[in-house]
Design a protein around this motif. Sequence first.
Motif, PDB file in Angstrom:
ATOM      1  N   ILE A 119     -55.402  32.528  22.058  1.00 51.44           N
ATOM      2  CA  ILE A 119     -55.090  32.724  23.475  1.00 51.44           C
ATOM      3  C   ILE A 119     -53.625  32.357  23.678  1.00 51.44           C
ATOM      4  O   ILE A 119     -53.132  31.407  23.069  1.00 51.44           O
ATOM      5  CB  ILE A 119     -55.956  31.792  24.367  1.00 51.44           C
ATOM      6  N   ILE A 120     -52.946  33.085  24.567  1.00 51.11           N
ATOM      7  CA  ILE A 120     -51.569  32.730  24.924  1.00 51.11           C
ATOM      8  C   ILE A 120     -51.445  32.684  26.436  1.00 51.11           C
ATOM      9  O   ILE A 120     -52.111  33.440  27.150  1.00 51.11           O
ATOM     10  CB  ILE A 120     -50.543  33.723  24.317  1.00 51.11           C
ATOM     11  N   THR A 121     -50.631  31.764  26.910  1.00 51.71           N
ATOM     12  CA  THR A 121     -50.272  31.717  28.319  1.00 51.71           C
ATOM     13  C   THR A 121     -48.844  31.211  28.423  1.00 51.71           C
ATOM     14  O   THR A 121     -48.278  30.719  27.444  1.00 51.71           O
ATOM     15  CB  THR A 121     -51.246  30.868  29.153  1.00 51.71           C
ATOM     16  N   PHE A 122     -48.281  31.356  29.599  1.00 51.73           N
ATOM     17  CA  PHE A 122     -46.889  31.008  29.828  1.00 51.73           C
ATOM     18  C   PHE A 122     -46.758  30.240  31.135  1.00 51.73           C
ATOM     19  O   PHE A 122     -47.535  30.451  32.056  1.00 51.73           O
ATOM     20  CB  PHE A 122     -46.039  32.286  29.953  1.00 51.73           C
ATOM     21  N   GLY A 123     -45.743  29.394  31.225  1.00 51.53           N
ATOM     22  CA  GLY A 123     -45.479  28.706  32.477  1.00 51.53           C
ATOM     23  C   GLY A 123     -44.272  27.805  32.371  1.00 51.53           C
ATOM     24  O   GLY A 123     -43.764  27.545  31.282  1.00 51.53           O
TER      25      GLY A 123
END
Length: 132
Positions: free
Chosen positions: A7-11
Amino acid sequence: MNNKRRIITFGTFDVFHVGHLRILERARVLGDQLVVGVSTDSLNESKKGRPPVYPQEERAAIVAALRCVDEVFFEESLELKAEYIRLFDVDVLVMGDDWQGRFDKFSSLCEVVYLPRTPAISTTEVIEKIRY
């Protein structure tokens, strides 16, 4: 070959709060490994028109210390999301539902999931509370 669901996410994860924690925890449940792109200071300034409260190294250290996070890297450009998805060989891109539809263009590379934000909390609101 890697059989784990990534899983990848950004912030930005500036002034880290429970909303950040909750979305990262919920993203991690969708797979076996969670990779998080933390916006660089310069990217944050170009996106939000202000520098972050905490420098990128400190924000990345906070995110990396969480049990639900397996890997952290610096996101240097919004235009590189497809490259990051390929580089980290991810199966799912997770973003908050305030971005609903804006990342659908990556659905040919991976599944795209929008998770509801934690109600009544945002970094901007936290900063405003601190100011007054």
